[in-house]
Write a protein that holds these residues in place. Structure first.
Motif, PDB file in Angstrom:
ATOM      1  N   THR A  71       0.926  -1.222   0.076  1.00 32.10           N
ATOM      2  CA  THR A  71      -0.028   0.294   0.282  1.00 32.10           C
ATOM      3  C   THR A  71       0.907   1.309  -0.061  1.00 32.10           C
ATOM      4  OG1 THR A  71      -0.106  -0.206   2.382  1.00 32.10           O
ATOM      5  CG2 THR A  71      -2.051  -0.972   1.095  1.00 32.10           C
ATOM      6  N   ARG A  97       2.371   1.570  -3.563  1.00 30.32           N
ATOM      7  CA  ARG A  97       1.260   2.380  -4.272  1.00 30.32           C
ATOM      8  C   ARG A  97       1.046   3.648  -4.329  1.00 30.32           C
ATOM      9  NH1 ARG A  97      -3.518  -2.107  -3.317  1.00 30.32           N
ATOM     10  NH2 ARG A  97      -2.849  -3.601  -4.721  1.00 30.32           N
ATOM     11  N   ARG A 131      -6.224   4.269   6.893  1.00 26.50           N
ATOM     12  CA  ARG A 131      -4.945   3.515   6.100  1.00 26.50           C
ATOM     13  C   ARG A 131      -4.036   4.708   5.893  1.00 26.50           C
ATOM     14  NH1 ARG A 131      -7.020  -0.903   2.182  1.00 26.50           N
ATOM     15  NH2 ARG A 131      -4.944  -1.392   2.349  1.00 26.50           N
TER      16      ARG A 131
END
Length: 404
Positions: free
Chosen positions: A56, A59, A94
């Protein structure tokens, strides 16, 4: 897919102090679409021993580079909507974790000390970041960030770059696959499709912990095989590797990256446009296939006595005929032109793609090579698939041969 970014290198008037990679990044941003350029020095920077980025966070870093575009090397702040990061997740929690991970992850490069001795320099890529705190837990807002002076220096010094696809980056499920994808995209652009690296260098490049997968058989199964499967499915190239041994121990890996041909590029484009759910099953070929039939369904659904399937069939036929009528009675991309790409709607459209993506090669020569390569398969393509196949061939033709 793989854009011959050299063709956009000379567009626009970016400042002369910006490296070639930034001029290409700016040109790709102006064109729009899913392609973006990641500077080669950032691709090749290695993780400090024992550190790596999660999938993550990797990305997010890619999205930051995409968003910054041709201004990534400048001493300024960049901004992005939180909704562009969440990708369907309802909460913003997140995003905090990803930002903090980027802040604390260290990278390394070879340098020299103040005495001129060989030294290892360690640094971060993100200098500061701001996250809007929303009232009433709203799911909106922005983040801002600054790259560190070291990151901006690497970006500004990068004369090479990897052209990557945003949908592919967001589609990977393995952080190792994403890193290997970046390495392959960079080397294919350099036209040096072979990457030979020792095991220490491989672990540093992909961010594999030194204590993880100590047995090479595990590393092959958990890292290389998984990465290859995802890259072969989502990238504009495929990857193979050869293990170089000393005795029984593997001491080096030689990766070879190969651009996909036109039919394979069509399949990749189609896959990127499909929902990620079921992607692994499609990759493993475990999806049940539905066989089409011209015969009516035994239990075709009806609404108020109306056959829904029959109505949908008629609407589809009307849309197709409308498209044909809008192109002067001839369906655009009904078939690939047999002669020179000069007169006719499809011919002009094909010529425009060849000029744009063929890197300066004679468009009719590219078309002839395309016909020879496709053979009888060319008769099975039409519409969007034919258009994308031709575009992919022009890109691959240029990638293989370089400028005329």
């Amino acid at each position: 897919m793989g854009v011959p970014a050299e063709s956009v290198d000379e567009e626009g008037g970016e400042e002369t102090s910006a490296a070639r990679s930034m001029r290409v990044a700016a040109a790709l941003a102006r064109k729009g679409g899913d392609q973006f350029a990641k500077p080669g020095r950032l691709v090749e920077v290695r993780f400090v021993k024992g550190q790596s980025l999660s999938l993550t966070a990797s990305r997010l870093l890619a999205l930051m580079i995409l968003t910054a575009g041709g201004d990534a090397w400048q001493d300024t702040t960049h901004r992005m909507r939180k909704s562009d990061i969440r990708r369907g997740h309802k909460g913003n929690e997140r995003i905090v974790d990803m930002l903090e991970e980027l802040h604390r992850t260290l990278f390394a490069e070879d340098d020299k000390s103040w005495r001129g001795k060989r030294a290892t320099k360690r640094f971060n890529l993100i200098q500061a970041s701001w996250e809007e705190v929303e009232d009433n837990d709203k799911e909106t807002g922005w983040i801002e960030w600054q790259f560190t002076p070291d990151a901006r220096r690497l970006i500004q010094e990068s004369e090479t770059y990897a052209v990557m696809n945003r949908q592919a980056v967001l589609g990977f499920r393995s952080a190792y696959a994403l890193k290997l994808y970046e390495e392959g995209a960079l080397r294919l652009h350099r036209r040096q499709p072979v990457w030979k690296v020792d095991m220490v260098g491989l672990r540093a490049a992909l961010g594999i912990d030194p204590d993880k997968y100590a047995d090479f058989a595990q590393l092959r199964r958990k890292v290389l095989t998984v990465a290859k499967a995802e890259i072969d499915q989502l990238a504009h190239f495929t990857v193979e590797w050869q293990e170089i041994r000393r005795g029984r121990a593997v001491i080096e890996i030689e990766f070879r990256f190969v651009s996909k041909d036109a039919p394979a590029q069509i399949a990749t484009v189609d896959e990127l446009e499909r929902h990620s759910k079921g992607r692994k099953a499609r990759r493993d070929d475990t999806v049940e296939k539905v066989v089409a039939s011209d015969s009516p369904l035994p239990h075709s659904p009806t609404v108020d006595g109306v056959d829904v399937a029959n109505v949908l069939k008629k609407v589809t036929a009307a849309l197709v005929s409308s498209d044909a009528a809008s192109s002067g009675g001839v369906e655009l991309w009904a078939r690939f032109p047999r002669g020179r790409l000069h007169f006719g709607a499809t011919e002009e459209a094909a010529r425009e793609i060849g000029v744009r993506y063929g890197g300066g090669w004679d468009v009719d020569m590219i078309a002839e090579a395309y016909r020879d390569h496709m053979g009888a398969r060319l008769n099975t393509l039409s519409g969007t698939k034919l258009e994308k196949s031709w575009k992919g061939w022009c890109e691959a033709f240029f990638n293989r041969r370089g400028r005329p």
